[in-house]
Every structure is written in structure tokens, then in C-alpha cells.
Design an enzyme around this catalytic site. Structure first.
Site, mmCIF file in Angstrom:
data_model
loop_
_atom_site.group_PDB
_atom_site.id
_atom_site.type_symbol
_atom_site.label_atom_id
_atom_site.label_comp_id
_atom_site.label_asym_id
_atom_site.label_seq_id
_atom_site.Cartn_x
_atom_site.Cartn_y
_atom_site.Cartn_z
ATOM 1 N N HIS A 1 5.811 -9.770 -0.790
ATOM 2 C CA HIS A 1 6.471 -10.205 -2.029
ATOM 3 C C HIS A 1 7.274 -11.492 -1.834
ATOM 4 O O HIS A 1 7.085 -12.482 -2.556
ATOM 5 C CB HIS A 1 7.422 -9.124 -2.537
ATOM 6 C CG HIS A 1 6.768 -7.818 -2.861
ATOM 7 N ND1 HIS A 1 5.443 -7.710 -3.200
ATOM 8 C CD2 HIS A 1 7.268 -6.555 -2.912
ATOM 9 C CE1 HIS A 1 5.149 -6.442 -3.437
ATOM 10 N NE2 HIS A 1 6.233 -5.724 -3.261
ATOM 11 N N ARG B 1 -10.854 12.992 -3.448
ATOM 12 C CA ARG B 1 -11.296 14.188 -2.725
ATOM 13 C C ARG B 1 -10.873 15.474 -3.422
ATOM 14 O O ARG B 1 -11.409 16.540 -3.146
ATOM 15 C CB ARG B 1 -10.732 14.162 -1.299
ATOM 16 C CG ARG B 1 -11.351 13.075 -0.437
ATOM 17 C CD ARG B 1 -10.763 13.026 0.949
ATOM 18 N NE ARG B 1 -9.363 12.613 0.948
ATOM 19 C CZ ARG B 1 -8.753 12.056 1.994
ATOM 20 N NH1 ARG B 1 -9.436 11.854 3.115
ATOM 21 N NH2 ARG B 1 -7.491 11.714 1.929
ATOM 22 N N LYS C 1 4.508 -10.613 -12.095
ATOM 23 C CA LYS C 1 5.762 -10.532 -12.842
ATOM 24 C C LYS C 1 6.010 -11.820 -13.619
ATOM 25 O O LYS C 1 5.710 -12.930 -13.153
ATOM 26 C CB LYS C 1 6.928 -10.223 -11.902
ATOM 27 C CG LYS C 1 6.895 -8.787 -11.383
ATOM 28 C CD LYS C 1 8.124 -8.448 -10.582
ATOM 29 C CE LYS C 1 8.116 -6.987 -10.170
ATOM 30 N NZ LYS C 1 8.287 -6.062 -11.286
ATOM 31 N N ARG D 1 16.093 -14.762 -12.362
ATOM 32 C CA ARG D 1 16.173 -13.316 -12.170
ATOM 33 C C ARG D 1 14.822 -12.702 -12.530
ATOM 34 O O ARG D 1 14.384 -12.752 -13.673
ATOM 35 C CB ARG D 1 17.286 -12.709 -13.010
ATOM 36 C CG ARG D 1 17.538 -11.237 -12.665
ATOM 37 C CD ARG D 1 18.843 -10.728 -13.236
ATOM 38 N NE ARG D 1 18.834 -10.745 -14.681
ATOM 39 C CZ ARG D 1 19.811 -11.249 -15.440
ATOM 40 N NH1 ARG D 1 20.866 -11.791 -14.872
ATOM 41 N NH2 ARG D 1 19.731 -11.211 -16.743
ATOM 42 N N LEU E 1 -0.133 6.469 -7.107
ATOM 43 C CA LEU E 1 -0.309 5.142 -7.693
ATOM 44 C C LEU E 1 -1.176 5.202 -8.944
ATOM 45 O O LEU E 1 -0.839 4.598 -9.977
ATOM 46 C CB LEU E 1 -0.934 4.191 -6.670
ATOM 47 C CG LEU E 1 -1.253 2.781 -7.174
ATOM 48 C CD1 LEU E 1 0.013 2.046 -7.597
ATOM 49 C CD2 LEU E 1 -2.000 1.981 -6.111
ATOM 50 N N LEU F 1 3.228 -10.891 -7.918
ATOM 51 C CA LEU F 1 2.627 -12.108 -8.457
ATOM 52 C C LEU F 1 2.285 -11.968 -9.934
ATOM 53 O O LEU F 1 1.979 -12.961 -10.590
ATOM 54 C CB LEU F 1 1.375 -12.463 -7.656
ATOM 55 C CG LEU F 1 1.628 -12.897 -6.207
ATOM 56 C CD1 LEU F 1 0.311 -13.187 -5.508
ATOM 57 C CD2 LEU F 1 2.544 -14.111 -6.153
#
Length: 529
Positions: free
Chosen positions: A267, A75, A209, A409, A46, A207
Site C-alpha cells: 500500500h 472446497r 481508493k 486524507r 474475502l 490503488l
């Protein structure tokens, strides 16, 4: 058209300019106050793909505070140079940006340590004080970590890494926020002992987008929609998520989570709450989140007959080796797994505005569908009277007018379009066909830079805006709705329907939506293989 040209003549930076203004107005001492942004889990996927690239883009565009430093922590025994080598291909650095990129690199450092030892977080705190030259520097911690270390890390940050007054701390937490209602509540209680709700930012990137954020404006600034946004005019709502991403190589993680936890509980439930909530008093975070919670509390218990779950199987006839693999062919997935890769849940909101309107939430995350798409389809009720029955086009196989639909969309290619009936051009009689009033963003707003979801949300954290983050009571209500379904799946009381790689979906799911009154026409009619 001149109306289009005004958006393409010059590069529009109004989004970022507004953000610069907001940050400056929120922090009167911005020229002297220091900031430290911590990436906890800096060696992970991520951080590599999303967090570091996003911080670079925000720095490049000049929207971050000037006196800022970035500290990576994990780590792994790495250097900051190795961290950036891993992230480099996701940075999208242009030829003319190398000088400013070098400045960004110099603001970054890295330190390795455990996720459960006090002395390591004391060391991290000392590093932050030294780099920022201020013990009261504002601190933002992004937990880009697996959930099993959330509790220990959040506790050690609170104990050892808080800034001296007046510096504040903001903790950004990635989903999943628990595995079920019990674990979610347990984690929320843990956080509440250590942090105020104002310090906690539960991030759901959907949230951030563009089109999800646009729902509020579309609903509440246009009278044409506000008057028909109710059970009298709307027959049904579909919220659809399709992702062409295989679970292979990630099967062990996905099997623990499943499509309902991974997509629907967060979502799609968040999108539903924004679509269905009452008008907030203002655009402040708490007013909006209050209304989201109120509508979630009105959702009735889900009936098992309104739940369809499926799991993809390989297409053994395909010449593509990847297409031949099913979910259970992943060596990391138990051979008796009942984890859904496809789910459709129909919910009903028991209030005056929405009573009787089906909200159909459909999600799939696998290489088992034929397209990548996230969209909202709001279908309006039939036109009363049948004055055009004799004039309908032969292509309309149902023999009635197609229903109007408002489609939002979300991805890919953001767009809003309204499907309506019009007279076919050139015909002498009232020959009717379905067409669209189309606002496709990459055509209407050419040259406009749209910040991605992570850019928006990280800037929201800097500004202290909570609009696009999940509050603890929202989270509790979403789990309250979904938890019983997960329990039934685990008891194996729900049939897991197999479907082939590349299928358009599951026939039973379409039939269930039709049973609730949703009508599919033209290209949306189910066709068997």
C-alpha cells in the site's frame, strides 16, 4: 453557495456513466458476447465481505455487461443459497432493490471442488460453458484464496478453464504476492509460464481508493503544485496508515506477515511511487506504471538507523479487558515473536527531483493506536527571512512560522487541505495563526456516490485497464527495497519497541522523523503520558 449546490441538486452518476461508455466502446459485440465471473474461494471471508457485495452493487447500478453469469467455487460443500446467506449482511440491500436482487441471485451458481485436481477444474469449465451457452465467453477469475494454493489453482485454470477464441481470460490475484523477494520472483516466474502480463491483475485495493487516484490529477493538472513538487520546495513527506483493528483471532496469519509486508511493502510503497514519479506521457496503464518503476529503482538501500519497529503490549491498568491484551497474549502467536505491529521506515530517492527529501512511511495495524487514519502529509520548506519574528502568536511555541503542509486524507472522510499561516481575525497587529484551506469531500460533494475501491478495480478488469494494478517489475522493486529490513528483523538485529494500547505512537519514531528535518507543531507535538 451556488458552486456547492450544483453538486447536490441531483444525484450524480457521471462515474458510472463513463464506465458504461467505456465498457461498450471496448466491446463492440457486448450485446452478444457472454461473460463469466468466477469467485475462486467463494466460501471464504474475502468473498463474503467484499467480492459478492461488490458484484451485487455493480450489477444493481447497471455497469456490468448484460450477458454475465457468476460462478462460485471452493472446497466447501455448500449451496449458492448458503453462500448468499453468509454474505447477506454485507450486501446493504435497500427496500426498493429486492426485485433486482432476485435477478442477480438467479445469475449466480456454485460448485465445490479441490484446488489441486484437474478433473475438478474440467468440471468447472464444463459448468461455465453450460451456463454461458458459449465456449468463447470472456472469463474473469478472482482468486480469493490463501496464497499457499495460488500456484496450483492458477496452473489448473490456465490448463482447463480457458475460453475458446476470441474469448479472453483475466486473472485477479489478491496480495500478498510472495513473502519476500525470492518467493515473489518465484511466483511471478510461475505465472509468466502460464499467462501473459496482460492477463494478470495483481490487485492492491489501495490503488482503487478515491484519494489515491486523485494524486495524479492533483499533481499533473495544477500548475501551482507541479512547480513546487520537488526538493527545492518540499522538506519532507509522511505517508501514514493507522488501523484500529486487533490481531486477536487472526494472530497466526498476521504473525506470518507482519505490518511491513501487510501494509508498507504494498500500500504505502504504491502511494510513494505515485507521489514521487515523473509525469507520464499519457494516462494509459503502461505509461503510468513505467514511471512508477523508474522512481522505485531510484530508492536507495534503507539504513537500519532509519527503521523503527514496535509491538503493542496490553495496558494492565485499563478496566477494558480488550485493552489489557498485548500482541503476545494471542494464543496463536509464538511467545517469542518479533513480528512488528508498528513500523516506520524512512527512505530517500536518489534522483534530481527528490535527492535529500525524507519519505517517512509509518504503519500500524492493531488496536494499539488511538485513531483510524490513512493520510499523506507533504511539508514545505520554511519561508526565508524572518520578518514576522516579533509578531508571532504566543501559541506558536517554536517561535517561528509553522510550515505549510498539503494533506491528502485517504480514509476516513476523504479530504484535501492545505495548512497555511494567516493573520488572526480581529487583531490589530500581525498576530499569526495556522489554519486550513479545506476540501472535505462529504461537504463539497454532497450526494455524490463514490464507488469503493473494489468496485473501481473490478470494473477496471472488465475494461482491461491496468493503471491501478501492480506490474511484475513494480513488485520486484518494492521487495528489493523492503527485503533487507525483513531479514534484519528475522535475525533480531532490530530492537522491537513495546508500546501500550491506545498510545499515539512510538516516541523514537517521532524523534527519527524530527532528526530528518520533519517539524511537528501544535497538535502534532509529542506529549508523554
Amino acid at each position: 453557495m451556488s458552486t456547492t449546490k450544483k453538486f447536490t441538486v441531483e444525484k450524480i452518476d457521471y462515474i458510472y456513466e463513463r464506465l458504461r461508455t467505456q465498457i461498450t466502446s471496448n466491446e463492440s459485440s457486448i450485446t452478444s458476447q457472454s461473460y463469466v465471473f468466477f469467485i475462486i474461494g467463494a466460501s471464504g471471508d474475502l468473498a463474503k465481505r467484499k467480492i459478492y457485495p461488490t458484484l451485487w452493487w455493480l450489477y444493481r447500478d447497471g455497469v456490468l455487461p448484460k450477458n454475465i453469469s457468476f460462478i462460485g467455487y471452493s472446497r466447501s460443500q455448500l449451496t449458492i443459497e448458503q453462500i448468499f446467506e453468509n454474505s447477506h449482511k454485507y450486501m446493504k440491500i435497500q427496500e426498493d432493490e429486492h426485485d433486482i436482487y432476485e435477478k442477480f441471485l438467479k445469475l449466480n451458481s456454485y460448485i465445490s471442488g479441490s484446488y489441486d485436481k484437474s478433473e475438478d477444474f474440467e468440471n468447472l469449465n464444463s459448468k461455465a460453458n453450460k451456463i454461458s451457452h458459449q465456449v468463447n465467453a470472456h472469463r474473469l477469475f478472482y482468486l480469493a484464496l490463501p496464497p499457499n494454493v495460488y500456484e496450483s489453482v492458477s496452473e489448473l485454470i490456465s490448463k482447463h478453464c480457458r475460453a475458446a477464441s476470441p474469448g479472453w481470460l483475466r486473472l485477479i490475484i489478491e496480495k500478498p504476492f510472495g513473502k519476500d523477494l525470492e518467493s515473489s520472483n518465484k511466483f511471478s516466474q510461475h505465472l509468466n509460464k502460464l499467462y501473459t502480463e496482460e492477463e494478470i491483475y495483481r490487485i492492491d485495493h489501495y490503488l482503487g481508493k478515491e484519494m489515491v487516484q486523485n494524486i495524479l490529477v492533483l499533481r499533473f493538472s495544477n500548475r501551482i503544485f507541479s512547480r513546487v513538487w520537488n526538493r527545492d520546495s518540499i522538506a519532507g513527506v509522511q505517508i501514514i496508515f493507522k488501523e484500529k483493528i486487533g490481531t486477536h483471532r487472526h494472530g497466526s496469519y498476521f504473525d506470518e506477515v507482519g505490518i511491513i509486508r501487510d501494509v508498507i511493502q504494498n500500500h504505502l510503497m504504491q502511494i510513494l511511487s505515485i507521489l514521487a514519479m515523473e509525469k507520464p506521457r499519457s494516462t494509459t496503464g503502461e505509461d503510468i506504471r513505467d514511471e512508477k518503476v523508474k522512481v522505485l529503482r531510484c530508492i536507495a538501500p534503507i539504513k537500519l538507523e532509519n527503521v523503527i519497529v514496535g509491538q503493542y503490549i496490553g495496558d494492565k491498568k485499563s478496566t477494558d479487558s480488550e485493552r489489557q491484551l498485548g500482541y503476545l497474549d494471542d494464543k496463536n502467536v509464538p511467545k517469542d515473536s518479533t513480528t512488528p505491529t508498528y513500523a516506520q521506515i524512512i527512505v530517500f530517492i536518489k534522483n534530481e527531483r527528490w535527492d535529500g527529501v525524507p519519505f517517512i512511511l509509518r504503519a500500524v495495524r492493531s488496536k494499539a493506536l488511538n485513531e483510524r487514519k490513512a493520510e499523506i502529509r507533504i511539508q514545505f520548506r520554511d519561508v526565508p527571512g524572518r520578518m514576522f519574528d516579533e509578531e508571532l502568536s504566543e501559541n506558536n511555541v517554536e517561535g517561528t512560522l509553522a510550515r505549510d503542509e498539503l494533506v491528502i486524507r485517504i480514509q476516513p472522510d476523504e479530504a484535501i487541505y492545505l495548512k497555511i499561516n494567516t493573520k488572526r481575525p480581529g487583531e490589530m497587529n500581525f498576530s499569526i495563526e495556522e489554519t486550513e484551506l479545506d476540501l472535505t469531500y462529504n461537504e463539497r460533494y454532497q450526494g455524490v456516490k463514490l464507488p469503493n475501491a473494489y468496485e473501481r478495480l473490478i470494473l477496471d478488469v472488465f475494461m482491461g485497464s491496468k493503471i491501478n494494478f501492480v506490474r511484475s517489475d513494480e513488485l520486484q522493486e518494492a521487495w528489493r527495497i523492503i527485503d533487507p529490513i525483513l531479514a534484519e528483523i528475522e535475525k533480531k538485529k532490530l530492537q522491537i519497541i513495546p508500546y501500550k494500547f491506545g498510545a499515539i505512537g512510538i516516541r523514537e519514531a517521532f524523534d527519527a522523523a524530527v532528526k530528518q528535518g520533519f517539524i511537528y507543531t501544535r497538535t502534532y507535538v509529542w506529549e508523554d503520558d
